[in-house]
Design an enzyme around this catalytic site. Structure first.
Site, PDB file in Angstrom:
ATOM      1  N   GLY A  80     -19.548  77.434  37.747  1.00  0.00           N
ATOM      2  CA  GLY A  80     -18.577  78.484  38.466  1.00  0.00           C
ATOM      3  C   GLY A  80     -19.103  78.834  40.037  1.00  0.00           C
ATOM      4  N   SER A 129     -26.037  91.036  32.944  1.00  0.00           N
ATOM      5  CA  SER A 129     -25.334  92.139  33.552  1.00  0.00           C
ATOM      6  C   SER A 129     -25.639  93.371  32.909  1.00  0.00           C
ATOM      7  CB  SER A 129     -23.842  92.043  33.222  1.00  0.00           C
ATOM      8  OG  SER A 129     -23.270  93.387  33.693  1.00  0.00           O
ATOM      9  N   GLY A 178     -16.460  82.502  47.316  1.00  0.00           N
ATOM     10  CA  GLY A 178     -16.357  83.827  47.150  1.00  0.00           C
ATOM     11  C   GLY A 178     -17.414  84.654  45.919  1.00  0.00           C
ATOM     12  N   TYR A 211     -17.069  92.181  26.415  1.00  0.00           N
ATOM     13  CA  TYR A 211     -17.623  91.845  27.592  1.00  0.00           C
ATOM     14  C   TYR A 211     -19.243  92.122  27.713  1.00  0.00           C
ATOM     15  CZ  TYR A 211     -19.313  90.948  32.422  1.00  0.00           C
ATOM     16  OH  TYR A 211     -20.055  90.607  33.571  1.00  0.00           O
TER      17      TYR A 211
HETATM   18  N1  LIG Z   1     -19.943  90.444  40.380  1.00  0.00           N
HETATM   19  C1  LIG Z   1     -20.458  91.464  39.719  1.00  0.00           C
HETATM   20  O1  LIG Z   1     -20.685  92.414  40.162  1.00  0.00           O
HETATM   21  C2  LIG Z   1     -21.318  90.826  38.496  1.00  0.00           C
HETATM   22  C3  LIG Z   1     -21.965  92.028  37.653  1.00  0.00           C
HETATM   23  C4  LIG Z   1     -22.662  91.570  36.437  1.00  0.00           C
HETATM   24  C5  LIG Z   1     -22.661  90.153  36.131  1.00  0.00           C
HETATM   25  N2  LIG Z   1     -21.911  89.309  36.697  1.00  0.00           N
HETATM   26  C6  LIG Z   1     -22.013  87.922  36.448  1.00  0.00           C
HETATM   27  O2  LIG Z   1     -22.023  86.757  37.207  1.00  0.00           O
HETATM   28  C7  LIG Z   1     -21.304  85.855  36.910  1.00  0.00           C
HETATM   29  C8  LIG Z   1     -20.403  85.248  38.054  1.00  0.00           C
HETATM   30  O3  LIG Z   1     -19.411  85.857  37.995  1.00  0.00           O
HETATM   31  P1  LIG Z   1     -18.795  86.413  39.781  1.00  0.00           P
HETATM   32  O4  LIG Z   1     -19.033  87.864  39.825  1.00  0.00           O
HETATM   33  O5  LIG Z   1     -19.239  85.425  40.810  1.00  0.00           O
HETATM   34  O6  LIG Z   1     -17.329  86.301  39.271  1.00  0.00           O
HETATM   35  P2  LIG Z   1     -16.105  85.082  39.937  1.00  0.00           P
HETATM   36  O7  LIG Z   1     -16.004  85.230  41.399  1.00  0.00           O
HETATM   37  O8  LIG Z   1     -15.075  85.507  39.207  1.00  0.00           O
HETATM   38  O9  LIG Z   1     -16.539  83.730  39.627  1.00  0.00           O
HETATM   39  C9  LIG Z   1     -16.499  83.346  38.287  1.00  0.00           C
HETATM   40  C10 LIG Z   1     -16.704  81.855  38.240  1.00  0.00           C
HETATM   41  O10 LIG Z   1     -16.720  81.491  36.832  1.00  0.00           O
HETATM   42  C11 LIG Z   1     -15.847  80.352  36.749  1.00  0.00           C
HETATM   43  N3  LIG Z   1     -15.327  80.123  35.464  1.00  0.00           N
HETATM   44  C12 LIG Z   1     -14.523  81.182  34.713  1.00  0.00           C
HETATM   45  N4  LIG Z   1     -13.989  80.836  33.505  1.00  0.00           N
HETATM   46  C13 LIG Z   1     -14.542  79.403  33.467  1.00  0.00           C
HETATM   47  C14 LIG Z   1     -14.171  78.449  32.545  1.00  0.00           C
HETATM   48  N5  LIG Z   1     -13.539  78.696  31.429  1.00  0.00           N
HETATM   49  N6  LIG Z   1     -15.168  76.991  32.532  1.00  0.00           N
HETATM   50  C15 LIG Z   1     -15.857  77.002  33.853  1.00  0.00           C
HETATM   51  N7  LIG Z   1     -15.966  78.110  34.708  1.00  0.00           N
HETATM   52  C16 LIG Z   1     -15.362  79.198  34.696  1.00  0.00           C
HETATM   53  C17 LIG Z   1     -14.713  80.631  37.752  1.00  0.00           C
HETATM   54  O11 LIG Z   1     -14.165  79.404  37.918  1.00  0.00           O
HETATM   55  P3  LIG Z   1     -12.579  79.645  38.551  1.00  0.00           P
HETATM   56  O12 LIG Z   1     -12.623  80.113  39.914  1.00  0.00           O
HETATM   57  O13 LIG Z   1     -11.935  78.215  38.377  1.00  0.00           O
HETATM   58  O14 LIG Z   1     -11.903  80.371  37.280  1.00  0.00           O
HETATM   59  C18 LIG Z   1     -15.670  81.239  38.800  1.00  0.00           C
HETATM   60  O15 LIG Z   1     -16.148  79.845  39.455  1.00  0.00           O
HETATM   61  C19 LIG Z   1     -20.741  86.062  35.545  1.00  0.00           C
HETATM   62  O16 LIG Z   1     -21.367  85.600  34.474  1.00  0.00           O
HETATM   63  C20 LIG Z   1     -20.581  87.538  35.600  1.00  0.00           C
HETATM   64  O17 LIG Z   1     -20.496  88.053  34.257  1.00  0.00           O
HETATM   65  C21 LIG Z   1     -21.241  89.574  37.897  1.00  0.00           C
END
Ligand SMILES: NC(=O)c1ccc[n+]([C@@H]2O[C@H](COP(=O)([O-])OP(=O)(O)OC[C@H]3O[C@@H](n4cnc5c(N)ncnc54)[C@H](OP(=O)(O)O)[C@@H]3O)[C@@H](O)[C@H]2O)c1
Length: 312
Positions: free
Chosen positions: A22, A151, A26, A177
């Site tokens: 992932g 998370s 951004g 989630y």
């Molecule tokens: N942001 C927060 O505040 C927060 C808080 C707690 C935990 N998290 C955790 O942090 C992690 C990263 O999230 P993020 O905030 O950076 O979100 P994000 O910007 O939405 O990035 C998510 C990434 O996961 C990829 N992804 C989604 N579905 C997929 C699939 N089926 N196969 C392969 N890749 C896939 C997306 O690829 P595409 O771009 O191709 O869709 C993207 O690269 C997640 O596990 C999330 O639960 C985030």
């Protein structure tokens, strides 16, 4: 180490290979991959959208002169795609780090081709299978680590997701989630215990970013990052969050600091929402060894892989 840990504390990673799932621009995965490359690691960018992997590689190359990145296409919500990626990844040789970062948050109900609910498939079962398939490469490096993103939302789950994952039940997108993020911790703690029991030189750790300004909310709620509604929601999230770069710091600390397996790292600020990373605690349910074992057994059955095997 004195004072708070920062990514400047990452040592020289030359000669080491890291897989980051992932890594879309951004998001947390991109900043994790960028920082690992900055310290000399060869980084395998693993994601489902080849154009986005290309854009991430270009952005890393623009920042880090001589960076080495590779692409691995994998849709974590599709077990066949994960199996294909596992086979394709043998070309990378020994691996030192796998960051299970990719995830989705609270989309409408969707069943995958494997008959699984999409959040459980993407956030837990796909990473479970990918980790199992890459384990031998992590082990042969002699010093492997698996870091899985959880998370604070793991705390809202009232029960562990240990029942039949294909059974149909009422769908509450936020509850599920939370259960997937609880699963990330149950998985990490059970994996680390099994690795030690099997004498495999790989550690499993977990991290959470607090609140970070990424595309997670728009991806889950709108299914797209373009358009006016996405721009407004993205902006609202960024107003209340630390930067994506700051949110990647706990992952990087779990990946690179001198920490034992089963350590969980998150931000040190109020409510663990933001701030420099430090070791944090988890909900009692995450430390329930019966739930850990039951999730492991359910996961092995669901993905069709029993692991780890004891080293001969
Ligand atoms: N942001 C927060 O505040 C927060 C808080 C707690 C935990 N998290 C955790 O942090 C992690 C990263 O999230 P993020 O905030 O950076 O979100 P994000 O910007 O939405 O990035 C998510 C990434 O996961 C990829 N992804 C989604 N579905 C997929 C699939 N089926 N196969 C392969 N890749 C896939 C997306 O690829 P595409 O771009 O191709 O869709 C993207 O690269 C997640 O596990 C999330 O639960 C985030």
């Amino acid at each position: 180490m004195s004072g708070a840990w920062t990514p400047a504390d990452i040592g020289d990673l030359t000669g080491r290979t890291a897989v980051v799932t992932g890594p879309t621009l951004g998001g947390l995965g991109f900043h994790t991959a960028l920082e690992l490359a900055r310290h000399g690691a060869r980084v395998v960018l693993a994601g489902r959208t080849p154009d986005k992997l290309g854009a991430a590689a270009e952005a890393i190359a623009a920042e880090v002169r001589g960076a080495t990145t590779e692409a691995l296409v994998v849709d974590l919500s599709d077990l066949a795609s994960v199996r294909a990626a596992g086979a394709a990844a043998t070309r990378f040789g020994p691996l030192h780090l796998l960051v299970n970062n990719a995830g989705i948050m609270a989309p409408p109900l969707r069943r995958t081709t494997d008959g699984l609910e999409s959040q459980m498939a993407t956030n837990h079962f796909g990473p479970f299978l990918l980790t199992g398939l890459l384990l031998e490469q992590l082990a042969v490096s002699g010093d492997g680590r698996v870091v899985t993103l959880s998370s604070q939302m793991h705390r809202v789950a009232r029960s562990a997701p240990v029942g039949d994952p294909r059974a149909s039940r009422r769908y509450s997108r936020w509850h599920v989630y939370g259960q997937t993020k609880l699963a990330n911790l149950l998985f990490t703690f059970e994996l680390d215990r099994r690795l030690r029991a099997a004498g495999i030189p790989v550690r499993a750790l977990a991290a959470h970013p607090g609140l970070a300004g990424t595309h997670l909310a728009v991806n889950g709620q709108l299914g797209t990052t373009s358009g006016l509604r996405a721009a407004v929601l993205d902006r609202a999230v960024k107003l209340v969050s630390q930067s994506a770069e700051g949110g990647a710091a706990p992952t990087l600390m779990a990946a690179a600091a001198d920490l034992p397996g089963a350590t969980y790292v998150g931000p040190s600020g109020p409510g663990e929402a933001s701030g420099p990373p430090r070791v944090v605690g988890s909900a009692r349910l995450a430390r329930d060894e019966v739930a850990q074992r039951r999730l492991w057994e359910t996961s092995e059955e669901t993905v069709g892989l029993s692991w780890p095997q004891p080293r001969g």
